[in-house]
Design an enzyme around this catalytic site. Structure first.
Site, mmCIF file in Angstrom:
data_model
loop_
_atom_site.group_PDB
_atom_site.id
_atom_site.type_symbol
_atom_site.label_atom_id
_atom_site.label_comp_id
_atom_site.label_asym_id
_atom_site.label_seq_id
_atom_site.Cartn_x
_atom_site.Cartn_y
_atom_site.Cartn_z
ATOM 1 N N HIS A 144 9.083 0.456 -2.200
ATOM 2 C CA HIS A 144 8.624 1.272 -1.038
ATOM 3 C C HIS A 144 9.623 2.100 -0.710
ATOM 4 C CE1 HIS A 144 4.715 -0.171 -0.935
ATOM 5 N NE2 HIS A 144 4.728 -1.441 -0.311
ATOM 6 N N HIS A 182 0.478 -2.965 -3.380
ATOM 7 C CA HIS A 182 0.592 -1.623 -2.447
ATOM 8 C C HIS A 182 1.264 -0.656 -3.312
ATOM 9 C CE1 HIS A 182 0.806 -5.220 0.409
ATOM 10 N NE2 HIS A 182 0.037 -4.424 1.134
ATOM 11 N N ASP A 272 1.550 -10.099 -4.587
ATOM 12 C CA ASP A 272 0.566 -9.920 -3.519
ATOM 13 C C ASP A 272 -0.869 -9.443 -3.877
ATOM 14 O OD1 ASP A 272 1.769 -7.417 -4.026
ATOM 15 O OD2 ASP A 272 2.299 -7.151 -2.321
#
Length: 370
Positions: A144, A182, A272
């Site tokens: 990120h 994500h 995740d």
């Protein structure tokens, strides 16, 4: 293809203290015991332990990491941002929040350098020919982190640093495949206008989550200018499951890699998306992660002469994530699964990802014949 995975490790990454609270927030006055911040040293200690003690141990070669230099960080990140992180992470006292979820504490600076440097040590080993498959077991995650912006627990962009290092060392084309649950918005931002790095992110459809993550992660974020068509977002619905991830590899990832013909594949490896991970809820089991590892091994064997570098990303179910990493490594080694799955039980809907993958392929159609 190699029958070993070289895991690069530097214990200094454990010294990055993210503290405790109510998940990512401050401690709650209503609770007797606060939780650890989800990105904590325990999760990576468990990963290391499972790899050392599990059946996969004889296929792993442990190698040392190192500290990155600021000049190396500056190949991806703005020097003023690096200076800000250094000032906060080397402060004598006090916790500092780079975003609402991303924290550094006194003593974080060296662990952050160790995480980035260990990833660079891994790619250098592959490029030097001392191994084919290198796995940088580091924390915090990195995908990120944008050139001037921390985000989502991430401070420096590890997969981006690895891809840029490979380009600087002569790889003409590098592909990044990110299956953290994500959106890999930081890696996307680093290469959004470049055709020499193909970025592929498989993730839940969460959209932007604020000023630190304005990117949507939708299939229509395809790149800009010369990079148009070279950024690929594969949004998958909540609860996607093992079959949807395998289908995403078969219907989008593998065909793209075959068209792009990378000299090196970089994988941002998160766990995740696993069943019971509070940050993901994508119901991927150990079997699903084993399949991801196997498919990536096949792609590397076919396209890059086996050359593959992986960086550790998320995975916040502190016990199960470690088992899922073990399964991923077995897939990378071409071995059959050897550990029973201790917790997974959610049925896998084999059609859950079909509509999402159709949207991705439609967005890519003007740029790639898949």
């Amino acid at each position: 293809m190699s029958d070993t995975v070289h895991v690069f490790w530097d214990a200094r990454v454990l010294e990055h203290d993210t503290g405790s609270g109510f998940w990512e927030a401050a401690p709650s006055a209503l609770l007797a015991e606060p939780e650890l911040h989800p990105e904590n040293a325990t999760r990576v200690r468990n990963m290391k332990s499972v790899l050392e003690r599990g059946p996969v141990a004889d296929g792993i070669v442990w190698r040392p990491g190192r500290l990155a230099t600021e000049a190396e960080l500056a190949t991806v990140h703005d020097p003023s941002y690096i200076a800000e992180v250094r000032a906060r992470g080397a402060a004598p006292a006090g916790r500092s929040w780079l975003t609402s979820t991303t924290t550094v504490a006194p003593g974080s600076w060296e662990p952050l350098l160790a995480a980035a440097g260990t990833c660079l040590a891994a790619v250098d080993a592959v490029l030097d020919g001392s191994c084919e498959v290198a796995y940088a077991l580091v924390r915090p995650p990195g995908h990120h982190a944008q050139p001037r912006q921390a985000d989502g627990y991430c401070v420096f962009g590890h997969a981006a640093l690895v891809a840029q290092r490979a380009r600087e060392r002569g790889a003409e084309r590098v592909a990044v495949v990110d299956w953290d649950v994500h959106h890999g918005n930081g890696t996307q931002e680093c290469f959004y206008d470049r055709p020499d790095v193909l970025t592929i992110s498989l993730h839940m459809a969460h959209g932007p989550w604020g000023a630190s993550h304005p990117q949507t992660g939708a299939p229509d974020e395809l790149g800009r200018g010369a990079g148009l068509g070279h950024n690929v977002n594969i949004e998958l619905p909540v609860g996607a499951g093992d079959r949807a991830y395998a289908d995403a590899f078969e219907r989008v990832v593998r065909p793209l890699l075959r068209r792009f013909r990378p000299d090196l594949i970089v994988a941002a490896s998160g766990q995740d998306a696993a069943t019971f991970d509070a940050n993901g809820q994508h119901n991927v089991t150990m079997s699903g992660f084993h399949r991801i590892g196997s498919l990536l091994r096949e792609c590397a064997a076919e396209l890059t002469g086996g050359r593959l570098v992986l960086t550790q990303e998320g995975g916040y179910a502190r016990s199960y994530a470690a088992y899922c990493l073990h399964a991923t490594i077995e897939g990378l080694l071409g071995r059959e699964p050897s550990l029973a799955d201790p917790v997974a039980y959610v049925p896998d809907d084999i059609t859950r990802g079909d509509a999402a993958l159709d949207r991705v392929r439609a967005a890519l159609a003007p740029h790639w014949a898949l």
